[in-house]
Structure formats: structure tokens, C-alpha cells
Design a protein around this motif. Structure first.
Motif, PDB file in Angstrom:
ATOM      1  N   SER A 206      39.816  39.025  34.103  1.00 46.44           N
ATOM      2  CA  SER A 206      39.572  37.931  34.972  1.00 46.44           C
ATOM      3  C   SER A 206      39.490  38.786  36.477  1.00 46.44           C
ATOM      4  O   SER A 206      39.970  39.757  36.881  1.00 46.44           O
ATOM      5  N   HIS A 207      38.699  38.042  37.120  1.00 49.25           N
ATOM      6  CA  HIS A 207      38.329  38.787  38.603  1.00 49.25           C
ATOM      7  C   HIS A 207      39.550  38.074  39.473  1.00 49.25           C
ATOM      8  O   HIS A 207      39.780  36.935  39.651  1.00 49.25           O
ATOM      9  N   ARG A 210      39.425  41.396  44.814  1.00 48.92           N
ATOM     10  CA  ARG A 210      38.765  42.616  44.637  1.00 48.92           C
ATOM     11  C   ARG A 210      38.930  43.113  43.472  1.00 48.92           C
ATOM     12  O   ARG A 210      37.935  44.149  43.013  1.00 48.92           O
ATOM     13  N   TYR A 212      40.163  43.497  39.320  1.00 46.03           N
ATOM     14  CA  TYR A 212      40.013  42.955  37.951  1.00 46.03           C
ATOM     15  C   TYR A 212      41.311  42.788  37.298  1.00 46.03           C
ATOM     16  O   TYR A 212      42.053  43.890  37.139  1.00 46.03           O
TER      17      TYR A 212
END
Lengths: 256, 288
Positions: A206-207, A210, A212
Motif C-alpha cells: 500500500s502507498h 512517499r 510503500y
């Protein structure tokens, strides 16, 4: 509803007072009409008496206890019952768990001066809870907290997250974000992601701002980590023999 | 019982938790046979050695900082130092006084002092070691309150580290609990409350070490309460079963550990106490 009741009550009181006053005046008038030959001062007394009676009734009604509101009480406060004396010693244990190996409990304690130098006392370490602990056996809480002051809450009665036994070793699912469009795919910057702990390729990602956030889908691993583009990928160690799981296909064995 | 549990390794992202409950009752003044020191002094010496061992184990390279593999708590019950009287308090002194669970790197950097101490395993050599815990003794044995106080810290820790190896709580005592029932609850139920705290890797482990001032046969990690003198059977019932990694540690150290062995050491001497604590706190770690 309570306000309307109060208004009605006051109205009743006023009416009663007025009636009593009128009654007194009527009596005085009757006396004055010769029903009874009374002097003028008796007439005045009759009127005054009626007024006093009416006022007394009104006063009684106004100052009576109102158990439904409880906001005032003309009753004098009862004196508080005397406190029981503080016990000089803590109560003896009801049943010792094992025979005494030391001196009896009521013997004079022998305090030894500690050698340690106690310096500045900082606040006890507390950890921010990201997830509540899972308690397998919820137990009823006690009536009073421990006396030391550190654990003043009933932690044993706090509600944990609802984790069933089958959830053990099952990594919590991350919120999956939709796949980016293929037009944004840059083969030059492509990175083959593997779990640093076991080498698994099946990952949830998931992001987050900036960076992950990754989570390994290997049920025996469940490792979580984050990675920011532009930084090196964490070193990967392939472990085939993690307890409780099966080896990833084609993975080489390396002892961690 | 332990299938799939107690298999997590300690890492910097998933550190472990070790809590020591240290008896500070007046009976700890008794001399520890063969050591020339009291039970309180001997226990403090061993404890400081164990803490040093943990710091050394967490240093993977020369001159590298100690890695955050564990959060450590030591709670003394009996005599209190900071607020005179009987009760439970953090046994750390100096800059860590009053602290609950302390990260291992911070523990390593902030001892109370460094001084020459005799060898914990009764060797004739002495060495300079950092000191975090001083011997204290007096009053009685509020063991239930100790579990209640430590339990709050363990509960919070488990909530913050849901995937870590479960907390390890080791109770070092020499005698009779004097505050059971505490807050209306007897000692066994306090232990149940404590061991009900769990992470994804299993429930909290609760081990017991019973010290005896006299020479007596040592019983280490028994698999049955049969034959245990009082208060052995009670302590056995309260002790968690040894998880597989610790069984392997114990066997590697030459101990005969049977299936179903509990984390109980009975009538131990000072060198055995050191060995038991080493086994009980040795959890596989990973170089992350």
C-alpha cells in the motif's frame, strides 16, 4: 414537564393563600355584621388569623421536600457516620499458599538501608498502542486498583481486539490500493520485490505518503516493512524452513 | 500445546519483552549457602549479570551499539526504596529509577554504576560489571501486587507489539506470598490474568525460580509436580510450560528436560539461577 408541574404548584399555593385570606376577611365581616357582637379588634384579629393561616399553608407547601428534584433540602443534614478506624496492619492472608519459610508476618520488619543511589525519577515508560493486545480469557475486573499507583487501571478487564484463535500467525490484511495504470510502468526503474525475511514474492503493498508499506503473504512469516523509492531495498534472506509453513517454490535454503 | 507458537524471533522491528519480578521481602536477608552473601545480594548479582548478557548478545559487531532486541523491566516487591514502606516498584536505580519497561539500548547506556563484583557462577575471579539493580530487602511478600503492577506494563507492551515473541515474566522468590487474595483475587488467578495477555505468537510466559538458603536438591524444569516439596506444587501449577526454543536451549546446556517441562527452578543455587535465567531469556534473534 417538570417546569409545568412547578408552575401549577405555585399557582395552587397562591390560590390557597388567597382563599385563606378571603376566608379570614369573611369571618371578620360576619362578625362585624352582628352574627356575633364583637369588637373591631376581634374583626382585625380574624382577618389577620386567616392571613396567617393562609401564609402558613403556603409556606409549608413551598418549603416541603421535593424528592423528584432533590436540588434543595430544608432538612438539616444528618451527621456523617463515624469512619471506621484504619487498620493498623494489613489483614492476615486467608490461606497461605505454602508453609512459612520466613519469619512470621507480624514480626518487626528489619529495614535495610539500600545501597543504591536513587537519582532523577523519570516518568514510567509507556508505549503507544497501535493495536490492543489479544486476551484469550477475558476476566472480570477487581474492585480496587493496586496500591502502588503504577497500575491503577484494571488492565485485565480491558477489551482486546477481537482476534479468534485461528487468527494466530495470520497476518492482518492490508488495504489494497488499485494497481497503477500500465502507461506509468517504467521498466528501467522496475524492482522485483521480495520479502527480506523469507524471500517470498507474494506481497501486499500500500502507498503511504512517499513510501510503500509491504506485508509478506507467507503465513509463516507475515513480515511487514516499508520502503521509500530511491532507497536501497532491504537485504533479502531466503528461508525455506520457517516453522509452520511450506517452502516457497524454487527457493533456495539458507539458514537465517 | 505449543504447535505454531513461540516461534517468532526477536528483531529490532519485533523486539521481545523480559520482566523480572524480584522478591525483596525480609527473608531475602538469609545467607545463600556457599556464597558468603545473602539471597538478596546473590539475586541482584545474578540479575545484573543476566542484563549484561542480554546487552552483549544484542551487540552483533565490535563497538556497535546495542540493538533493540528486548524491552526489559525489573520490579521489586516487598521493601520499597523510593517511597518507604511495603509495595511494588521498579527495581532500577540511578537514571532509570522509577522506569517500567526500558529498551535494551537505553538500559545498556544508563547503568546505576560500574563496579567490581564477584563472579555470579562462584568462580574465584571478579570483574567490573555495570550495575542496574541493588539488593534490597524488608517487609513481606506482596507477590500478587507485583503481578498486578507488572501486568499493566506487559499489557501495554503486548498491545504495541502484537507480532512479537510473547512477554517472558520470571518471578524470583524465596518464600510465602503474603497478599493473597489481593484486590479480592487469589494468586493463581492473578497469574491467569497475566498469562492471558498474548501476542500473535502465543500467551505470556510465566516462570518461577524458588531460592533456598539451605543446601537442598535442585529441581530444574520438572515435568510433574510429583515429589516437589512445598511450595513446589503451587509454583509448578502457576508456571508456564517451557516453549520449544527454551527446551532446546536447556538440553544444549546439558539439562535433562522432559516433554511437558514447566518453567520452574526449585531450590536453586546462585550459579544455577544464572543458568536458568540465561535459558529463560534466550530467544532466537535475527540480524535485522
Amino acid at each position: 414537564m417538570a417546569r409545568r408541574g412547578r408552575v401549577d404548584r405555585q399557582l395552587v399555593i397562591l390560590v390557597i393563600t388567597l382563599l385563606c385570606g378571603l376566608l379570614g376577611a369573611l369571618l371578620g365581616g360576619l362578625f362585624g355584621d352582628g352574627f356575633l357582637t364583637v369588637s373591631w379588634w376581634l374583626r382585625v384579629l380574624a382577618v389577620l388569623g386567616g392571613t396567617v393561616i393562609g401564609s402558613g399553608v403556603a409556606f409549608f407547601l413551598l418549603t416541603a421536600d421535593r424528592p423528584e428534584t432533590g436540588r434543595w433540602s430544608p432538612q438539616p443534614e444528618r451527621p456523617a457516620p463515624p469512619r471506621p478506624p484504619e487498620p493498623s496492619q494489613p489483614p492476615e492472608p486467608t490461606r497461605p499458599s505454602w508453609p512459612a519459610v520466613q519469619t512470621p508476618p507480624n514480626s518487626q520488619p528489619n529495614r535495610m538501608t539500600p545501597v543504591a543511589h536513587i537519582g532523577d525519577r523519570s516518568e514510567p515508560e509507556t508505549y503507544p498502542s497501535t493495536e490492543p493486545a489479544r486476551i484469550a480469557l477475558p476476566l472480570p475486573g477487581g474492585s480496587a486498583p493496586p496500591s502502588n499507583g503504577t497500575a491503577t487501571r484494571q488492565w485485565w478487564a480491558e477489551t482486546p481486539s477481537a482476534a479468534a484463535p485461528s487468527d494466530r500467525r495470520e497476518p492482518p490484511a492490508l488495504r489494497r490500493s488499485p494497481a497503477p495504470p500500465l502507461s506509468s510502468y517504467d521498466v528501467e526503474s522496475a524492482l522485483i520485490a521480495q520479502c527480506p525475511r523469507c524471500g517470498e514474492f507474494r506481497l501486499d503493498v500500500s502507498h503511504v505518503a512517499r513510501a510503500y508499506a509491504f506485508q509478506c503473504r507467507n503465513a509463516s512469516c507475515g513480515n511487514t516493512w516499508s520502503w521509500t523509492p530511491g532507497t536501497p531495498w532491504p537485504p533479502v534472506v531466503v528461508r525455506r524452513n520457517l516453522p509452520g509453513g511450506s517452502a516457497p517454490d524454487g527457493a533456495s535454503a539458507e539458514r537465517g | 500445546m505449543h504447535d505454531g507458537m513461540y516461534s517468532q524471533s526477536v528483531t529490532r522491528s519485533d523486539p521481545g519483552c523480559i520482566v523480572i519480578l524480584l522478591d525483596r521481602s525480609d527473608s531475602m536477608k538469609a545467607p545463600w549457602s556457599g556464597t558468603g552473601a545473602s539471597l538478596a545480594e546473590g539475586a541482584a548479582l545474578v540479575l545484573n549479570n543476566i542484563l549484561l548478557d542480554l546487552c552483549i548478545t544484542a551487540t552483533t559487531e565490535v563497538n556497535a551499539p546495542v540493538r533493540h532486541y528486548f524491552d526489559i523491566g525489573v520490579f521489586g516487591y516487598g521493601a520499597r526504596v523510593t517511597t518507604p514502606g511495603e509495595g511494588v516498584e521498579s527495581a532500577f536505580g540511578g537514571p532509570l529509577a522509577g522506569r517500567g519497561l526500558v529498551p535494551l539500548p537505553e538500559l545498556a547506556n544508563r547503568p546505576l554504576t560500574v563496579r567490581e563484583e564477584p563472579s555470579a557462577d562462584l568462580m574465584s575471579v571478579s570483574a567490573k560489571i555495570p550495575i542496574w539493580v541493588e539488593p534490597v530487602r524488608g517487609y513481606r511478600t506482596p507477590m500478587c501486587e507485583a503481578i498486578a503492577v507488572a501486568g499493566g506494563h506487559v499489557f501495554d507492551w503486548a498491545g504495541a507489539h502484537p507480532n512479537s515473541f510473547p512477554p517472558i515474566v520470571i518471578n524470583i522468590t524465596d518464600g510465602m506470598v503474603t497478599d493473597s487474595p489481593y484486590d479480592g483475587v487469589a494468586l493463581p488467578e492473578w497469574v491467569t490474568r497475566l498469562t492471558a495477555i498474548e501476542t500473535s505468537d502465543g500467551p505470556t510466559l510465566f516462570f518461577n525460580v524458588f531460592l533456598s538458603p539451605t543446601q537442598a536438591p535442585e529441581i530444574i524444569f520438572p515435568a510433574s509436580p510429583a515429589g516437589l516439596p512445598p511450595p513446589g506444587p503451587d509454583l509448578f501449577a502457576m508456571s508456564s510450560q517451557l516453549p520449544r526454543p527454551m527446551v532446546e536451549n536447556a538440553r544444549a546446556d546439558g539439562l535433562d528436560v522432559q516433554p511437558g517441562a514447566r518453567g520452574l527452578a526449585f531450590n536453586v543455587g546462585r550459579s544455577t539461577l544464572l543458568k536458568v535465567l540465561q535459558i529463560g531469556t534466550r530467544v532466537p534473534d535475527r540480524p535485522f
